[in-house]
Motif scaffolding. Structure first.
Motif, PDB file in Angstrom:
ATOM      1  N   LEU A   1      -4.335   0.280  -2.318  1.00  0.00           N
ATOM      2  CA  LEU A   1      -3.992  -1.070  -1.870  1.00  0.00           C
ATOM      3  C   LEU A   1      -3.891  -1.973  -3.089  1.00  0.00           C
ATOM      4  O   LEU A   1      -4.813  -2.004  -3.910  1.00  0.00           O
ATOM      5  CB  LEU A   1      -5.074  -1.615  -0.930  1.00  0.00           C
ATOM      6  CG  LEU A   1      -5.602  -0.677   0.165  1.00  0.00           C
ATOM      7  CD1 LEU A   1      -6.765  -1.332   0.905  1.00  0.00           C
ATOM      8  CD2 LEU A   1      -4.493  -0.302   1.117  1.00  0.00           C
ATOM      9  N   THR A   2      -2.792  -2.686  -3.209  1.00  0.00           N
ATOM     10  CA  THR A   2      -2.596  -3.572  -4.361  1.00  0.00           C
ATOM     11  C   THR A   2      -2.503  -5.023  -3.901  1.00  0.00           C
ATOM     12  O   THR A   2      -1.547  -5.402  -3.211  1.00  0.00           O
ATOM     13  CB  THR A   2      -1.322  -3.194  -5.134  1.00  0.00           C
ATOM     14  OG1 THR A   2      -1.415  -1.834  -5.575  1.00  0.00           O
ATOM     15  CG2 THR A   2      -1.135  -4.092  -6.353  1.00  0.00           C
ATOM     16  N   ALA A   3      -3.522  -5.791  -4.222  1.00  0.00           N
ATOM     17  CA  ALA A   3      -3.555  -7.261  -4.114  1.00  0.00           C
ATOM     18  C   ALA A   3      -3.628  -7.809  -2.697  1.00  0.00           C
ATOM     19  O   ALA A   3      -4.376  -8.759  -2.436  1.00  0.00           O
ATOM     20  CB  ALA A   3      -2.355  -7.876  -4.840  1.00  0.00           C
ATOM     21  N   LEU A   4      -2.880  -7.251  -1.752  1.00  0.00           N
ATOM     22  CA  LEU A   4      -2.708  -7.882  -0.444  1.00  0.00           C
ATOM     23  C   LEU A   4      -3.605  -7.259   0.630  1.00  0.00           C
ATOM     24  O   LEU A   4      -4.061  -6.130   0.503  1.00  0.00           O
ATOM     25  CB  LEU A   4      -1.242  -7.781  -0.010  1.00  0.00           C
ATOM     26  CG  LEU A   4      -0.210  -8.367  -0.980  1.00  0.00           C
ATOM     27  CD1 LEU A   4       1.194  -8.190  -0.436  1.00  0.00           C
ATOM     28  CD2 LEU A   4      -0.503  -9.830  -1.266  1.00  0.00           C
TER      29      LEU A   4
ATOM     30  N   ALA B   1       2.011  11.701  -5.018  1.00  0.00           N
ATOM     31  CA  ALA B   1       2.149  10.435  -5.737  1.00  0.00           C
ATOM     32  C   ALA B   1       3.574   9.894  -5.628  1.00  0.00           C
ATOM     33  O   ALA B   1       4.537  10.628  -5.873  1.00  0.00           O
ATOM     34  CB  ALA B   1       1.782  10.615  -7.205  1.00  0.00           C
ATOM     35  N   PRO B   2       3.743   8.624  -5.262  1.00  0.00           N
ATOM     36  CA  PRO B   2       5.092   8.049  -5.168  1.00  0.00           C
ATOM     37  C   PRO B   2       5.796   8.042  -6.517  1.00  0.00           C
ATOM     38  O   PRO B   2       5.163   7.873  -7.566  1.00  0.00           O
ATOM     39  CB  PRO B   2       4.831   6.619  -4.672  1.00  0.00           C
ATOM     40  CG  PRO B   2       3.490   6.667  -4.035  1.00  0.00           C
ATOM     41  CD  PRO B   2       2.709   7.669  -4.822  1.00  0.00           C
ATOM     42  N   ASP B   3       7.102   8.200  -6.482  1.00  0.00           N
ATOM     43  CA  ASP B   3       7.938   8.103  -7.678  1.00  0.00           C
ATOM     44  C   ASP B   3       9.151   7.257  -7.321  1.00  0.00           C
ATOM     45  O   ASP B   3      10.040   7.705  -6.594  1.00  0.00           O
ATOM     46  CB  ASP B   3       8.370   9.495  -8.148  1.00  0.00           C
ATOM     47  CG  ASP B   3       9.042   9.474  -9.514  1.00  0.00           C
ATOM     48  OD1 ASP B   3       9.929   8.616  -9.715  1.00  0.00           O
ATOM     49  OD2 ASP B   3       8.697  10.299 -10.371  1.00  0.00           O
ATOM     50  N   SER B   4       9.196   6.032  -7.829  1.00  0.00           N
ATOM     51  CA  SER B   4      10.274   5.105  -7.474  1.00  0.00           C
ATOM     52  C   SER B   4      11.606   5.529  -8.062  1.00  0.00           C
ATOM     53  O   SER B   4      12.664   5.158  -7.541  1.00  0.00           O
ATOM     54  CB  SER B   4       9.914   3.686  -7.957  1.00  0.00           C
ATOM     55  OG  SER B   4       9.668   3.671  -9.354  1.00  0.00           O
ATOM     56  N   VAL B   5      11.596   6.317  -9.147  1.00  0.00           N
ATOM     57  CA  VAL B   5      12.838   6.735  -9.790  1.00  0.00           C
ATOM     58  C   VAL B   5      13.608   7.722  -8.907  1.00  0.00           C
ATOM     59  O   VAL B   5      14.820   7.602  -8.717  1.00  0.00           O
ATOM     60  CB  VAL B   5      12.559   7.361 -11.171  1.00  0.00           C
ATOM     61  CG1 VAL B   5      13.846   7.901 -11.781  1.00  0.00           C
ATOM     62  CG2 VAL B   5      11.932   6.317 -12.094  1.00  0.00           C
ATOM     63  N   VAL B   6      12.891   8.700  -8.337  1.00  0.00           N
ATOM     64  CA  VAL B   6      13.563   9.702  -7.498  1.00  0.00           C
ATOM     65  C   VAL B   6      13.473   9.359  -6.010  1.00  0.00           C
ATOM     66  O   VAL B   6      13.989  10.086  -5.166  1.00  0.00           O
ATOM     67  CB  VAL B   6      12.977  11.111  -7.755  1.00  0.00           C
ATOM     68  CG1 VAL B   6      13.184  11.514  -9.191  1.00  0.00           C
ATOM     69  CG2 VAL B   6      11.500  11.178  -7.371  1.00  0.00           C
ATOM     70  N   GLY B   7      12.812   8.248  -5.690  1.00  0.00           N
ATOM     71  CA  GLY B   7      12.738   7.814  -4.295  1.00  0.00           C
ATOM     72  C   GLY B   7      11.816   8.646  -3.434  1.00  0.00           C
ATOM     73  O   GLY B   7      12.031   8.779  -2.227  1.00  0.00           O
ATOM     74  N   PHE B   8      10.750   9.188  -4.033  1.00  0.00           N
ATOM     75  CA  PHE B   8       9.811  10.021  -3.280  1.00  0.00           C
ATOM     76  C   PHE B   8       8.513   9.264  -3.033  1.00  0.00           C
ATOM     77  O   PHE B   8       8.074   8.460  -3.860  1.00  0.00           O
ATOM     78  CB  PHE B   8       9.500  11.306  -4.048  1.00  0.00           C
ATOM     79  CG  PHE B   8       8.453  12.158  -3.387  1.00  0.00           C
ATOM     80  CD1 PHE B   8       8.791  13.020  -2.364  1.00  0.00           C
ATOM     81  CD2 PHE B   8       7.119  12.064  -3.775  1.00  0.00           C
ATOM     82  CE1 PHE B   8       7.824  13.797  -1.740  1.00  0.00           C
ATOM     83  CE2 PHE B   8       6.147  12.840  -3.160  1.00  0.00           C
ATOM     84  CZ  PHE B   8       6.499  13.705  -2.134  1.00  0.00           C
ATOM     85  N   GLY B   9       7.872   9.565  -1.901  1.00  0.00           N
ATOM     86  CA  GLY B   9       6.543   9.048  -1.645  1.00  0.00           C
ATOM     87  C   GLY B   9       6.442   8.301  -0.331  1.00  0.00           C
ATOM     88  O   GLY B   9       7.442   8.001   0.320  1.00  0.00           O
ATOM     89  N   VAL B  10       5.203   8.008   0.070  1.00  0.00           N
ATOM     90  CA  VAL B  10       4.921   7.314   1.321  1.00  0.00           C
ATOM     91  C   VAL B  10       4.437   5.907   1.012  1.00  0.00           C
ATOM     92  O   VAL B  10       3.300   5.710   0.570  1.00  0.00           O
ATOM     93  CB  VAL B  10       3.873   8.070   2.158  1.00  0.00           C
ATOM     94  CG1 VAL B  10       3.547   7.293   3.437  1.00  0.00           C
ATOM     95  CG2 VAL B  10       4.355   9.477   2.496  1.00  0.00           C
ATOM     96  N   ARG B  11       5.329   4.937   1.213  1.00  0.00           N
ATOM     97  CA  ARG B  11       4.942   3.522   1.143  1.00  0.00           C
ATOM     98  C   ARG B  11       4.698   3.063   2.571  1.00  0.00           C
ATOM     99  O   ARG B  11       5.557   3.209   3.435  1.00  0.00           O
ATOM    100  CB  ARG B  11       6.033   2.680   0.477  1.00  0.00           C
ATOM    101  CG  ARG B  11       5.719   1.190   0.458  1.00  0.00           C
ATOM    102  CD  ARG B  11       6.645   0.439  -0.462  1.00  0.00           C
ATOM    103  NE  ARG B  11       6.418   0.788  -1.854  1.00  0.00           N
ATOM    104  CZ  ARG B  11       5.446   0.264  -2.605  1.00  0.00           C
ATOM    105  NH1 ARG B  11       4.607  -0.627  -2.094  1.00  0.00           N
ATOM    106  NH2 ARG B  11       5.305   0.642  -3.846  1.00  0.00           N
TER     107      ARG B  11
ATOM    108  N   SER C   1       0.827  -1.208   0.000  1.00  0.00           N
ATOM    109  CA  SER C   1       0.000   0.000   0.000  1.00  0.00           C
ATOM    110  C   SER C   1       0.859   1.255   0.000  1.00  0.00           C
ATOM    111  O   SER C   1       1.949   1.288   0.570  1.00  0.00           O
ATOM    112  CB  SER C   1      -0.923   0.011   1.228  1.00  0.00           C
ATOM    113  OG  SER C   1      -0.172  -0.111   2.432  1.00  0.00           O
ATOM    114  N   VAL C   2       0.330   2.300  -0.650  1.00  0.00           N
ATOM    115  CA  VAL C   2       0.997   3.600  -0.723  1.00  0.00           C
ATOM    116  C   VAL C   2      -0.045   4.695  -0.557  1.00  0.00           C
ATOM    117  O   VAL C   2      -1.245   4.468  -0.762  1.00  0.00           O
ATOM    118  CB  VAL C   2       1.733   3.801  -2.073  1.00  0.00           C
ATOM    119  CG1 VAL C   2       2.834   2.779  -2.260  1.00  0.00           C
ATOM    120  CG2 VAL C   2       0.740   3.756  -3.237  1.00  0.00           C
ATOM    121  N   VAL C   3       0.421   5.888  -0.197  1.00  0.00           N
ATOM    122  CA  VAL C   3      -0.439   7.071  -0.228  1.00  0.00           C
ATOM    123  C   VAL C   3      -0.213   7.757  -1.568  1.00  0.00           C
ATOM    124  O   VAL C   3       0.929   7.992  -1.975  1.00  0.00           O
ATOM    125  CB  VAL C   3      -0.117   8.031   0.926  1.00  0.00           C
ATOM    126  CG1 VAL C   3      -1.023   9.266   0.855  1.00  0.00           C
ATOM    127  CG2 VAL C   3      -0.293   7.337   2.268  1.00  0.00           C
TER     128      VAL C   3
END
Length: 337
Positions: A57-60, A131-141, A13-15
């Motif tokens: 929420l994804t899948a779990l 919104a999370p961004d995995s490339v720049v490492g930003f967001g709340v997981r 899950s992420v915000v």
């Protein structure tokens, strides 16, 4: 004591919100909720603006408790929603008393569910978006023990007679089955595939487990490019359908990079992307041709459905003395699709 959500079981899950619309100007993906319709509906159901932060929420399975009284909603894929051990419906506002446990279990008939809280939660933003961004490492997981500050607690709302449901708004998103139908418009390079472009509409494709928020990988009969010229790197839209290899199609989703160097066979519509957001590995996908005018009209119809829902919610909320939300046409244009 501050008003907080306390995550007990994060699952996956992420915000997020509707996306970083200023991002592409700076070379960043737009990202945001993959099923935009469900995310908008979740926020509308609790009286938030469409673009308010919410939990994807994804899948779990997911579980949390709260130190404050809340009003929540859960939309998206079918799931079992319980509050304090009692079962509640999705796609309706649900009152939560301080100390109660909220659980979303058994996500099915799709891949993603959305949990919104009246007043939303306080999270960092980058270029105006959480919104999370995995490339720049930003967001709340979210992780076990994560605490999210609630901006606007709501006293418990209970039906005084037999604890009957307080809200019966009658809204529900059609569920995806094992076969997913996605509308697409012609891509700028469709002529480079000659007659084989028709395979996109005559064939069935299977979602690969390697799919993610960046792109869905689909196995099946592939159109073949008849041109041999090199494709220069250029801007590509969210929803672009490419054939990067002889093994699979690639449908670029909201986490895609802003440039690419493969020919674009077709482009999934906004509503088609919502459908693909709920596709699970192993699901079968078929594509259907549409025009830009038809896609625009379908999108406007979906927004009118949400406007009707917003009107119903705001009417009820005004009677209860709660804050409602503005219409989608009152928001910045970038937040409207």
């Amino acid at each position: 004591m501050s008003s907080e959500l306390l995550v007990q079981q994060p699952g996956n899950s992420v915000v997020t919100d509707l996306g970083r619309f200023r991002g592409p100007h700076f070379g960043l993906p737009v990202n945001g909720a993959l099923d935009q319709y469900s995310a908008r509906a979740a926020n509308i159901l609790v009286g938030n603006e469409d673009n308010a932060p919410l939990i994807e929420l994804t899948a779990l399975d997911f579980r949390m408790t709260t130190t404050a009284d809340l009003l929540i909603s859960v939309t998206g894929a079918s799931a079992d929603l319980s509050v304090g051990g009692r079962t509640y419906p999705q796609w309706e506002p649900v009152s939560v008393a301080a100390g109660e446990t909220v659980a979303v279990r058994g996500i099915r008939g799709g891949l993603r569910a959305y949990l919104a809280v009246h007043g939303s939660v306080d999270v960092p933003r980058l270029l105006g978006s959480c919104a999370p961004d995995s490339v720049v490492g930003f967001g709340v997981r979210l992780a076990k023990g994560t605490a999210l500050k609630v901006q606007r607690p709501v006293a418990p709302l209970r039906q005084p007679y037999f604890d009957l449901p307080l809200f019966r708004l009658g809204v529900e998103r059609p569920r995806a089955g094992r076969e997913v139908l996605v509308d697409v418009t012609d891509g700028p390079d469709i002529t480079e595939f000659g007659a084989s472009a028709d395979l996109l509409f005559d064939s069935e494709y299977t979602v690969s487990p390697r799919s993610n928020h960046i792109g869905l990988r689909l196995g099946g009969r592939l159109p073949e490019r008849i041109s041999s010229g090199e494709v220069l790197s250029r801007g590509v839209p969210v929803g672009a359908i490419e054939v990067p290899s002889r093994e699979e199609l690639l449908v670029l989703h909201r986490g895609r990079g802003v440039t690419a160097g493969y020919p674009v066979l077709a482009v999934a519509t906004s509503l088609g992307l919502d459908v693909l957001a709920q596709a699970r590995p192993g699901d079968r996908v078929r594509f259907r041709a549409t025009t830009v005018a038809e896609a625009t009209a379908a999108y406007r119809r979906s927004m009118l459905q949400l406007e009707s829902l917003r009107h119903s919610v705001n009417t009820v909320f005004s009677l209860l003395g709660l804050h409602g939300s503005a219409g989608w046409h009152d928001l910045p244009s970038a937040a409207c699709g």
